[in-house]
Design a protein around this motif. Structure first.
Motif, PDB file in Angstrom:
ATOM      1  N   LYS A   1       0.848  -1.183   0.000  1.00  0.00           N
ATOM      2  CA  LYS A   1       0.000   0.000   0.000  1.00  0.00           C
ATOM      3  C   LYS A   1       0.888   1.239   0.000  1.00  0.00           C
ATOM      4  CE  LYS A   1      -3.961   2.200   0.785  1.00  0.00           C
ATOM      5  NZ  LYS A   1      -4.777   2.484  -0.336  1.00  0.00           N
ATOM      6  N   LEU A   2       0.536   2.232  -0.803  1.00  0.00           N
ATOM      7  CA  LEU A   2       1.262   3.497  -0.855  1.00  0.00           C
ATOM      8  C   LEU A   2       0.495   4.578  -0.091  1.00  0.00           C
ATOM      9  CD1 LEU A   2       2.323   3.631  -4.609  1.00  0.00           C
ATOM     10  CD2 LEU A   2       3.754   3.064  -2.641  1.00  0.00           C
ATOM     11  N   TYR A   3       1.269   5.449   0.582  1.00  0.00           N
ATOM     12  CA  TYR A   3       0.698   6.570   1.308  1.00  0.00           C
ATOM     13  C   TYR A   3       1.437   7.843   0.927  1.00  0.00           C
ATOM     14  CZ  TYR A   3      -1.369   3.076   4.379  1.00  0.00           C
ATOM     15  OH  TYR A   3      -2.084   2.021   4.866  1.00  0.00           O
ATOM     16  N   CYS A   4       0.730   8.942   0.982  1.00  0.00           N
ATOM     17  CA  CYS A   4       1.320  10.267   0.868  1.00  0.00           C
ATOM     18  C   CYS A   4       1.138  10.904   2.241  1.00  0.00           C
ATOM     19  CB  CYS A   4       0.606  11.083  -0.204  1.00  0.00           C
ATOM     20  SG  CYS A   4       1.210  12.775  -0.343  1.00  0.00           S
ATOM     21  N   ALA A   5       2.235  11.277   2.887  1.00  0.00           N
ATOM     22  CA  ALA A   5       2.158  11.813   4.245  1.00  0.00           C
ATOM     23  C   ALA A   5       2.520  13.289   4.250  1.00  0.00           C
ATOM     24  CB  ALA A   5       3.099  11.040   5.163  1.00  0.00           C
ATOM     25  N   ASP A   6       1.767  14.062   5.035  1.00  0.00           N
ATOM     26  CA  ASP A   6       2.058  15.480   5.167  1.00  0.00           C
ATOM     27  C   ASP A   6       1.359  15.997   6.416  1.00  0.00           C
ATOM     28  OD1 ASP A   6       3.045  18.019   4.563  1.00  0.00           O
ATOM     29  OD2 ASP A   6       1.433  18.495   3.181  1.00  0.00           O
ATOM     30  N   ALA A   7       2.004  16.948   7.054  1.00  0.00           N
ATOM     31  CA  ALA A   7       1.376  17.714   8.129  1.00  0.00           C
ATOM     32  C   ALA A   7       1.235  19.123   7.576  1.00  0.00           C
ATOM     33  CB  ALA A   7       2.217  17.685   9.396  1.00  0.00           C
ATOM     34  N   SER A   8       0.193  19.341   6.847  1.00  0.00           N
ATOM     35  CA  SER A   8       0.017  20.570   6.079  1.00  0.00           C
ATOM     36  C   SER A   8      -0.156  21.807   6.963  1.00  0.00           C
ATOM     37  CB  SER A   8      -1.198  20.442   5.160  1.00  0.00           C
ATOM     38  OG  SER A   8      -1.489  21.677   4.551  1.00  0.00           O
ATOM     39  N   PHE A   9       0.669  22.797   6.699  1.00  0.00           N
ATOM     40  CA  PHE A   9       0.547  24.105   7.352  1.00  0.00           C
ATOM     41  C   PHE A   9      -0.858  24.653   7.127  1.00  0.00           C
ATOM     42  CE2 PHE A   9       0.487  28.672   6.772  1.00  0.00           C
ATOM     43  CZ  PHE A   9       1.070  29.144   7.940  1.00  0.00           C
ATOM     44  N   HIS A  10      -1.384  24.495   5.915  1.00  0.00           N
ATOM     45  CA  HIS A  10      -2.690  25.056   5.567  1.00  0.00           C
ATOM     46  C   HIS A  10      -3.806  24.397   6.350  1.00  0.00           C
ATOM     47  CE1 HIS A  10      -0.802  27.360   2.411  1.00  0.00           C
ATOM     48  NE2 HIS A  10      -0.208  26.259   2.006  1.00  0.00           N
ATOM     49  N   VAL A  11      -3.692  23.097   6.596  1.00  0.00           N
ATOM     50  CA  VAL A  11      -4.708  22.414   7.390  1.00  0.00           C
ATOM     51  C   VAL A  11      -4.560  22.790   8.863  1.00  0.00           C
ATOM     52  CG1 VAL A  11      -5.566  20.162   8.146  1.00  0.00           C
ATOM     53  CG2 VAL A  11      -4.884  20.503   5.763  1.00  0.00           C
ATOM     54  N   MET A  12      -3.310  22.839   9.356  1.00  0.00           N
ATOM     55  CA  MET A  12      -3.076  23.154  10.763  1.00  0.00           C
ATOM     56  C   MET A  12      -3.640  24.505  11.164  1.00  0.00           C
ATOM     57  SD  MET A  12       0.614  22.078  12.228  1.00  0.00           S
ATOM     58  CE  MET A  12       1.337  21.304  10.807  1.00  0.00           C
ATOM     59  N   TYR A  13      -3.494  25.467  10.276  1.00  0.00           N
ATOM     60  CA  TYR A  13      -3.901  26.823  10.619  1.00  0.00           C
ATOM     61  C   TYR A  13      -5.195  27.228   9.932  1.00  0.00           C
ATOM     62  CZ  TYR A  13       0.526  26.701  12.897  1.00  0.00           C
ATOM     63  OH  TYR A  13       1.566  26.325  13.720  1.00  0.00           O
ATOM     64  N   LYS A  14      -5.977  26.208   9.527  1.00  0.00           N
ATOM     65  CA  LYS A  14      -7.368  26.373   9.095  1.00  0.00           C
ATOM     66  C   LYS A  14      -7.562  27.163   7.803  1.00  0.00           C
ATOM     67  CE  LYS A  14      -8.339  24.249  12.890  1.00  0.00           C
ATOM     68  NZ  LYS A  14      -8.138  22.865  12.914  1.00  0.00           N
ATOM     69  N   ASN A  15      -6.581  27.178   6.929  1.00  0.00           N
ATOM     70  CA  ASN A  15      -6.786  27.809   5.622  1.00  0.00           C
ATOM     71  C   ASN A  15      -7.600  26.903   4.709  1.00  0.00           C
ATOM     72  OD1 ASN A  15      -5.208  29.917   6.495  1.00  0.00           O
ATOM     73  ND2 ASN A  15      -3.363  29.173   5.502  1.00  0.00           N
ATOM     74  N   VAL A  16      -7.523  25.578   4.939  1.00  0.00           N
ATOM     75  CA  VAL A  16      -8.317  24.598   4.207  1.00  0.00           C
ATOM     76  C   VAL A  16      -8.838  23.583   5.219  1.00  0.00           C
ATOM     77  CG1 VAL A  16      -7.047  24.866   2.028  1.00  0.00           C
ATOM     78  CG2 VAL A  16      -6.330  23.131   3.653  1.00  0.00           C
ATOM     79  N   SER A  17      -9.860  22.838   4.833  1.00  0.00           N
ATOM     80  CA  SER A  17     -10.476  21.931   5.803  1.00  0.00           C
ATOM     81  C   SER A  17      -9.804  20.572   5.889  1.00  0.00           C
ATOM     82  CB  SER A  17     -11.961  21.752   5.482  1.00  0.00           C
ATOM     83  OG  SER A  17     -12.112  21.177   4.197  1.00  0.00           O
ATOM     84  N   ASP A  18      -9.154  20.113   4.812  1.00  0.00           N
ATOM     85  CA  ASP A  18      -8.486  18.817   4.891  1.00  0.00           C
ATOM     86  C   ASP A  18      -7.268  18.786   3.979  1.00  0.00           C
ATOM     87  OD1 ASP A  18      -9.356  18.197   2.268  1.00  0.00           O
ATOM     88  OD2 ASP A  18     -11.154  17.226   3.016  1.00  0.00           O
ATOM     89  N   LEU A  19      -6.466  17.749   4.153  1.00  0.00           N
ATOM     90  CA  LEU A  19      -5.198  17.627   3.448  1.00  0.00           C
ATOM     91  C   LEU A  19      -5.378  17.610   1.930  1.00  0.00           C
ATOM     92  CD1 LEU A  19      -2.237  17.356   4.200  1.00  0.00           C
ATOM     93  CD2 LEU A  19      -2.505  14.893   4.134  1.00  0.00           C
ATOM     94  N   GLN A  20      -6.440  16.982   1.449  1.00  0.00           N
ATOM     95  CA  GLN A  20      -6.668  16.906   0.009  1.00  0.00           C
ATOM     96  C   GLN A  20      -6.810  18.286  -0.627  1.00  0.00           C
ATOM     97  OE1 GLN A  20      -8.008  14.938   2.263  1.00  0.00           O
ATOM     98  NE2 GLN A  20      -7.847  12.830   1.578  1.00  0.00           N
ATOM     99  N   GLU A  21      -7.324  19.253   0.116  1.00  0.00           N
ATOM    100  CA  GLU A  21      -7.477  20.609  -0.414  1.00  0.00           C
ATOM    101  C   GLU A  21      -6.152  21.367  -0.483  1.00  0.00           C
ATOM    102  OE1 GLU A  21     -10.667  23.170   0.998  1.00  0.00           O
ATOM    103  OE2 GLU A  21     -11.498  21.413   1.994  1.00  0.00           O
TER     104      GLU A  21
END
Length: 186
Positions: A1-21
């Motif tokens: 299984k492949l995964y794409c991992a990220d701790a998105s700055f944009h998600v953390m600080y509420k600029n977008v609602s989820d990682l896919q955005e």
């Protein structure tokens, strides 16, 4: 299984609602059934730095990445405000969880702390393949402006050692990877 991992700055600080955005490659990842590991959400695990840490002895990291059979770091060739360049080692910073579960990212994102933290997480994650996307590189300041547009390089750099791969990228960018800290661009 492949995964794409990220701790998105944009998600953390509420600029977008989820990682896919927060990515422009979501449609490609969905096409190939690549799931996201979202570093803004648990589960996390505390792991020790092999051989001892430069900054800390242990770090809180994404459990799914620690449990992976292998880690591949794919970075965009660009400048960075604190580190001089962004390559495969700096790219691993995207695997560090953020608030409210761990230290704030801006704690690590500091001219003095970041090099030590990157050395530590490089030893924790130890990517088996490191790829620098140098098709179009970003030059000048990290966040750029109209006078610092991307540069067409038409290159890809790959290796099995993050520092060696990044050294090739630094040379391609016209910098000397052997200069001392705080010599431009470092």
């Amino acid at each position: 299984k492949l995964y794409c991992a990220d701790a998105s700055f944009h998600v953390m600080y509420k600029n977008v609602s989820d990682l896919q955005e927060s990515t422009t490659i979501d449609h490609i990842l969905r096409e190939f059934d690549v799931a996201y590991l979202d570093g803004t959400q648990p589960p996390f695990r505390t792991v020790s730095v092999p051989g001892g840490g430069q900054m800390f002895e242990q770090y809180q990291v994404m459990q799914g990445v620690v449990e992976a059979d292998a880690v591949v770091s794919v970075a965009k060739m660009k400048n960075h405000g604190f580190m001089g360049i962004t390559g495969c080692l700096k790219n691993l910073f995207g695997l560090m969880p953020g608030v409210p579960y761990c230290r704030p990212r801006h704690y690590y994102h500091h001219r003095v702390r970041m090099p030590y933290m990157l050395a530590d997480i490089g030893r924790i994650f130890h990517p088996v393949l490191n790829i620098v996307d140098a098709l179009i590189g970003q030059a000048g300041l990290e966040w750029g402006n109209e006078s610092e547009l991307g540069r067409v390089v038409n290159g890809l750099i790959a290796g099995d050692h993050a520092v060696a791969t990044d050294t090739c990228a630094v040379r391609l960018m016209g910098h000397d990877p052997e200069v001392d800290w705080l010599t431009p661009p470092f």
